[in-house]
Write an enzyme that holds these catalytic residues in place. Sequence first.
Site, PDB file in Angstrom:
ATOM      1  N   ARG A  80       1.153  -0.852   0.257  1.00 18.41           N
ATOM      2  CA  ARG A  80      -0.122   0.407   0.145  1.00 18.41           C
ATOM      3  C   ARG A  80       0.672   1.458  -0.134  1.00 18.41           C
ATOM      4  O   ARG A  80       2.043   1.302   0.459  1.00 18.41           O
ATOM      5  CB  ARG A  80      -0.707  -0.195   1.216  1.00 18.41           C
ATOM      6  CG  ARG A  80      -2.101  -1.104   0.784  1.00 18.41           C
ATOM      7  CD  ARG A  80      -2.956  -0.861   2.126  1.00 18.41           C
ATOM      8  NE  ARG A  80      -2.119  -1.310   3.813  1.00 18.41           N
ATOM      9  CZ  ARG A  80      -1.659  -0.955   4.003  1.00 18.41           C
ATOM     10  NH1 ARG A  80      -2.187   0.501   4.091  1.00 18.41           N
ATOM     11  NH2 ARG A  80      -1.002  -1.817   5.761  1.00 18.41           N
ATOM     12  N   TYR A 229      -1.622  -3.887  -6.168  1.00 16.93           N
ATOM     13  CA  TYR A 229      -1.161  -4.378  -5.139  1.00 16.93           C
ATOM     14  C   TYR A 229      -2.485  -4.426  -4.316  1.00 16.93           C
ATOM     15  O   TYR A 229      -2.517  -3.318  -3.912  1.00 16.93           O
ATOM     16  CB  TYR A 229       0.097  -4.025  -4.721  1.00 16.93           C
ATOM     17  CG  TYR A 229       0.426  -5.356  -4.264  1.00 16.93           C
ATOM     18  CD1 TYR A 229       1.279  -6.513  -4.552  1.00 16.93           C
ATOM     19  CD2 TYR A 229       0.289  -5.255  -2.804  1.00 16.93           C
ATOM     20  CE1 TYR A 229       1.111  -7.931  -3.755  1.00 16.93           C
ATOM     21  CE2 TYR A 229       1.136  -6.368  -1.526  1.00 16.93           C
ATOM     22  CZ  TYR A 229       1.516  -7.269  -2.545  1.00 16.93           C
ATOM     23  OH  TYR A 229       2.110  -8.561  -1.772  1.00 16.93           O
ATOM     24  N   GLY A 230      -2.506  -6.129  -4.145  1.00 16.48           N
ATOM     25  CA  GLY A 230      -3.245  -6.061  -2.283  1.00 16.48           C
ATOM     26  C   GLY A 230      -4.488  -4.324  -1.838  1.00 16.48           C
ATOM     27  O   GLY A 230      -5.035  -4.153  -3.014  1.00 16.48           O
ATOM     28  N   GLY A 231      -3.910  -3.702  -0.662  1.00 19.97           N
ATOM     29  CA  GLY A 231      -5.329  -2.805  -0.804  1.00 19.97           C
ATOM     30  C   GLY A 231      -4.968  -1.155  -1.329  1.00 19.97           C
ATOM     31  O   GLY A 231      -6.028  -0.936  -1.877  1.00 19.97           O
ATOM     32  N   LYS A 238      -9.628  -2.641   2.131  1.00 18.09           N
ATOM     33  CA  LYS A 238      -9.889  -0.952   3.170  1.00 18.09           C
ATOM     34  C   LYS A 238      -9.777   0.211   2.526  1.00 18.09           C
ATOM     35  O   LYS A 238     -10.733   0.336   3.377  1.00 18.09           O
ATOM     36  CB  LYS A 238      -8.265  -1.388   2.775  1.00 18.09           C
ATOM     37  CG  LYS A 238      -6.961  -2.558   3.525  1.00 18.09           C
ATOM     38  CD  LYS A 238      -6.909  -2.634   4.492  1.00 18.09           C
ATOM     39  CE  LYS A 238      -6.120  -3.852   5.194  1.00 18.09           C
ATOM     40  NZ  LYS A 238      -6.386  -4.848   6.422  1.00 18.09           N
ATOM     41  N   HIS A 258     -10.591  -2.469  11.808  1.00 18.39           N
ATOM     42  CA  HIS A 258      -9.618  -3.393  11.094  1.00 18.39           C
ATOM     43  C   HIS A 258      -9.162  -4.477  12.450  1.00 18.39           C
ATOM     44  O   HIS A 258      -8.088  -4.515  13.186  1.00 18.39           O
ATOM     45  CB  HIS A 258      -7.990  -2.882  11.453  1.00 18.39           C
ATOM     46  CG  HIS A 258      -6.504  -3.222  10.237  1.00 18.39           C
ATOM     47  ND1 HIS A 258      -6.075  -2.503  11.273  1.00 18.39           N
ATOM     48  CD2 HIS A 258      -7.028  -4.432   9.438  1.00 18.39           C
ATOM     49  CE1 HIS A 258      -4.908  -3.656   9.916  1.00 18.39           C
ATOM     50  NE2 HIS A 258      -5.706  -3.534   9.132  1.00 18.39           N
ATOM     51  N   SER A 280      -1.403  -4.176  10.325  1.00 13.69           N
ATOM     52  CA  SER A 280      -1.143  -5.131   9.140  1.00 13.69           C
ATOM     53  C   SER A 280       0.596  -5.229   9.627  1.00 13.69           C
ATOM     54  O   SER A 280       1.397  -4.895  10.670  1.00 13.69           O
ATOM     55  CB  SER A 280      -0.996  -4.437   8.143  1.00 13.69           C
ATOM     56  OG  SER A 280      -1.951  -3.264   7.795  1.00 13.69           O
ATOM     57  N   CYS A 282       0.898  -7.686  11.940  1.00 14.25           N
ATOM     58  CA  CYS A 282       1.212  -8.038  13.234  1.00 14.25           C
ATOM     59  C   CYS A 282       0.731  -9.057  13.691  1.00 14.25           C
ATOM     60  O   CYS A 282       0.728  -8.975  14.896  1.00 14.25           O
ATOM     61  CB  CYS A 282       0.662  -7.174  14.678  1.00 14.25           C
ATOM     62  SG  CYS A 282       1.952  -5.611  13.795  1.00 14.25           S
ATOM     63  N   GLY A 283       0.278 -10.272  12.530  1.00 13.88           N
ATOM     64  CA  GLY A 283      -0.410 -10.950  13.643  1.00 13.88           C
ATOM     65  C   GLY A 283      -2.014 -11.092  13.626  1.00 13.88           C
ATOM     66  O   GLY A 283      -2.479 -12.715  14.556  1.00 13.88           O
ATOM     67  N   LYS A 284      -3.117 -10.833  13.228  1.00 13.85           N
ATOM     68  CA  LYS A 284      -4.549 -10.950  12.999  1.00 13.85           C
ATOM     69  C   LYS A 284      -4.331 -11.699  12.641  1.00 13.85           C
ATOM     70  O   LYS A 284      -5.253 -13.047  13.248  1.00 13.85           O
ATOM     71  CB  LYS A 284      -4.540 -10.012  12.339  1.00 13.85           C
ATOM     72  CG  LYS A 284      -5.113  -8.293  13.434  1.00 13.85           C
ATOM     73  CD  LYS A 284      -5.772  -7.754  12.902  1.00 13.85           C
ATOM     74  CE  LYS A 284      -6.232  -7.406  11.083  1.00 13.85           C
ATOM     75  NZ  LYS A 284      -4.503  -6.184  11.115  1.00 13.85           N
ATOM     76  N   ASP A 305      -8.758  -9.680   9.429  1.00 17.07           N
ATOM     77  CA  ASP A 305      -7.951  -8.558   8.523  1.00 17.07           C
ATOM     78  C   ASP A 305      -9.417  -7.809   9.022  1.00 17.07           C
ATOM     79  O   ASP A 305      -9.403  -6.204  10.055  1.00 17.07           O
ATOM     80  CB  ASP A 305      -8.233  -8.305   7.516  1.00 17.07           C
ATOM     81  CG  ASP A 305      -7.339  -7.544   7.610  1.00 17.07           C
ATOM     82  OD1 ASP A 305      -6.962  -6.703   7.914  1.00 17.07           O
ATOM     83  OD2 ASP A 305      -7.525  -6.625   5.946  1.00 17.07           O
ATOM     84  N   ASN A 398       6.586  -8.365   2.386  1.00 16.16           N
ATOM     85  CA  ASN A 398       4.942  -8.171   2.562  1.00 16.16           C
ATOM     86  C   ASN A 398       4.622  -9.067   1.001  1.00 16.16           C
ATOM     87  O   ASN A 398       3.301  -8.705   0.937  1.00 16.16           O
ATOM     88  CB  ASN A 398       4.704  -6.888   2.485  1.00 16.16           C
ATOM     89  CG  ASN A 398       3.241  -6.708   2.073  1.00 16.16           C
ATOM     90  OD1 ASN A 398       3.093  -6.754   3.315  1.00 16.16           O
ATOM     91  ND2 ASN A 398       2.601  -5.506   0.935  1.00 16.16           N
ATOM     92  N   SER A 399       5.150 -10.292   1.172  1.00 17.18           N
ATOM     93  CA  SER A 399       4.131 -10.739  -0.391  1.00 17.18           C
ATOM     94  C   SER A 399       3.167 -11.486   0.648  1.00 17.18           C
ATOM     95  O   SER A 399       3.122 -12.022   1.539  1.00 17.18           O
ATOM     96  CB  SER A 399       5.224 -12.259  -0.631  1.00 17.18           C
ATOM     97  OG  SER A 399       5.563 -13.090   0.572  1.00 17.18           O
ATOM     98  N   ARG A 400       2.061 -12.063  -0.458  1.00 17.19           N
ATOM     99  CA  ARG A 400       0.764 -12.263   0.104  1.00 17.19           C
ATOM    100  C   ARG A 400       0.036 -14.231   0.069  1.00 17.19           C
ATOM    101  O   ARG A 400       0.407 -14.392  -1.738  1.00 17.19           O
ATOM    102  CB  ARG A 400       0.412 -11.361   0.052  1.00 17.19           C
ATOM    103  CG  ARG A 400       0.297  -9.882   0.672  1.00 17.19           C
ATOM    104  CD  ARG A 400      -0.236  -9.648   2.107  1.00 17.19           C
ATOM    105  NE  ARG A 400      -0.114  -8.800   2.766  1.00 17.19           N
ATOM    106  CZ  ARG A 400       0.122  -8.033   3.377  1.00 17.19           C
ATOM    107  NH1 ARG A 400      -1.449  -8.767   4.065  1.00 17.19           N
ATOM    108  NH2 ARG A 400       0.414  -7.131   3.782  1.00 17.19           N
ATOM    109  N   GLU A 538       1.061 -20.521  22.163  1.00 12.51           N
ATOM    110  CA  GLU A 538       0.431 -20.416  23.557  1.00 12.51           C
ATOM    111  C   GLU A 538      -0.156 -18.985  23.894  1.00 12.51           C
ATOM    112  O   GLU A 538      -0.362 -18.948  25.029  1.00 12.51           O
ATOM    113  CB  GLU A 538       2.220 -20.508  23.974  1.00 12.51           C
ATOM    114  CG  GLU A 538       2.873 -21.386  23.873  1.00 12.51           C
ATOM    115  CD  GLU A 538       2.042 -22.480  24.626  1.00 12.51           C
ATOM    116  OE1 GLU A 538       1.752 -22.342  25.377  1.00 12.51           O
ATOM    117  OE2 GLU A 538       3.829 -23.519  25.039  1.00 12.51           O
TER     118      GLU A 538
END
Length: 629
Positions: A80, A229-231, A238, A258, A280, A282-284, A305, A398-400, A538
């Site tokens: 983005r 690309y993406g967003g 988004k 989000h 974005s 961070c592990g969602k 997301d 940032n590959s998806r 965990e």
Amino acid sequence: MTELNIVYGSLESLLPEVRAYVTSKANLCRPDRVHICDGSPAEFKLLIDAMERTRTIKKLDADRFENCWLVDTDVRDIARVESKTFICTKNVDDTVSETKYGALSKLGNWMSVESMDFLLTRKRFPNSMAGRTMYVIPFSMGPVGSPLSKIGIQLTDSAYVVTCTRIMTRVGKPVLDYLQSHPDTKFIRCLHSVGRSIGMMMSWPCDPDNTVIAHFPERNEICSYGSGYGGNSLLGKKCFALRIASTLARDEGWLAEHMLILGITNPEGKKKFIAAAFPSACGKTNLAMLQPTIPGWKVECVGDDIAWMRYDDEGNLRGINPEAGFFGVAPGTSMKTNPYCMKSLHKDTVFTNVAYTSDGGVYWEGMDEEVDLDSVHVTSWDGRHWTPESSFTAAHKNSRFCTPANHLETIDPAWEDPKGVPIAAILFGGRRPDTVPLVFESFDWTHGVFVGSSMRSMTTAASLEGVVKRVQHDPFAMRPFFGYNFGHYVQHWLDVGKKPNAKLPKIFHVNWFRTEKVPGAHDHNKRKERYLWPGFGENCRVLEWIFRRTDEEDVAIKSPIGYIPKPDALSLDGLHEPVKVDKLFAVHKDEWMNEVGKIREYFDEQIGSHMPKEIVTELDKLEERVKAM
Ligand code: SAT
Ligand code: MN
């Protein structure tokens, strides 16, 4: 006005208003052909053929990957671009705050409607689709026909965008049928073109120097030029589901956030739903698909997301996932960190900017146990021979992967429930190497809104501008996604909490990323740090505590920043390595005085007088509690 060359579908299947939109944009962008999408398998074949002709797409080894594809983008079109993303409203004030010092806030990027219209209709879009097909994608965010869903029409000249939109949303015939039977439905206009200049690659046309992504909330319109690309290009995501939807939500009294949504069931079979907002990358996705390590607990995924949440008549805040697929960050995803996700990536998946292996598979950083690097050659995302010794990464950071949600083993049975699921807790979080404990609970809704407003996190590769690592403010994990003035947004959250008979979710903050310095590492160039918490599966231990708190169990003690687990309240049995609980939960006076200062500076510099008084009071109260430590 010239006749449109319709090569697939028919204009008659569209409502007059949709037809008028298609015609006017086709006259501006001048595609050679128009294709009206029905979402069928026959259409899929046409899209793949088109992308094979331009060498955009590669098929992966069919024995291991059923209907899976690899795409590499132009090296300049990989994330983005926040600096080229604008909200256009009549009044500046509706989009951005004027700060204490009279400057415009960086939260929200405003341009006047007139200037943007001029730029788009005179400079960017004229003839931008020449030589290409314009696809018309009718799509629904949320299950078709749900009272919580919204409809969009995306026009695009990218077959890749159509292919991904077919995965990420519900498209085609069911949506057209719904519109025909509900002709008064408001739809969001979404125009996208990869641009006039074909760039360096035939396989990935784009116009990075002239990219612009514009939102017009007052007329429910999005226009995106120059990036595939993406967003930037999957406009349902988004642009629509966050920026435009947040303004609709403000006007209609709901929330577009989000956030992931997960369902969690305890060993007694009691189930609750939790929504969580992290920036974005961070592990969602990992949290939404978590495989619990404590026996008897189950986690299921509603979405990874975006969450749209609205009160029902009983006062429950109910959420839906408006998307139908996952567009997740590939690097770091592995059997160790996200086994359910890994297993679902073998069917109907489009990979973008990951590395290619000589046996027809994919590779990215973190997949070292899945791929035998001694027996295959790896070609990096940008076409270079890659080995573990290479000085560059195999996959772009940032590959998806883009994969249908219903292939996930742990997709929640209620994930498409048109009523949505009742949200019992809301989590905020980010990447914080210091200061912030593993988990704390806010004192009440207003304090929780303050916690969301004052979130900070380490930058990630999800944004082109996020390359330099630093901790930045990212309120509600929405910093790049606000559709309107952040001060008004905070006020809206406070108002949501004041609804009579609302059963308010509890609000928490989590931080899986706190570190300690590795003893003996004195060399400043190689400052080694190690995570204090193992994370991934965990994290269910933290969810368990949150679950118990939503049942008002007496397992918390008060700290100056919020409630934290009582000693021994966090289940640590069976952890592979002992964790340093003291360090994980330490609240240091000096760090929090610094935090308070940073938050105040940010509020002054970026929100100014638009910040609701109640939130400033929360900051004052936090400062007093920290000072008294
Ligand atoms: O590129 S996207 O905006 O779709 C993904 C993200 O940044 O969260
Ligand atoms: Mn996201």
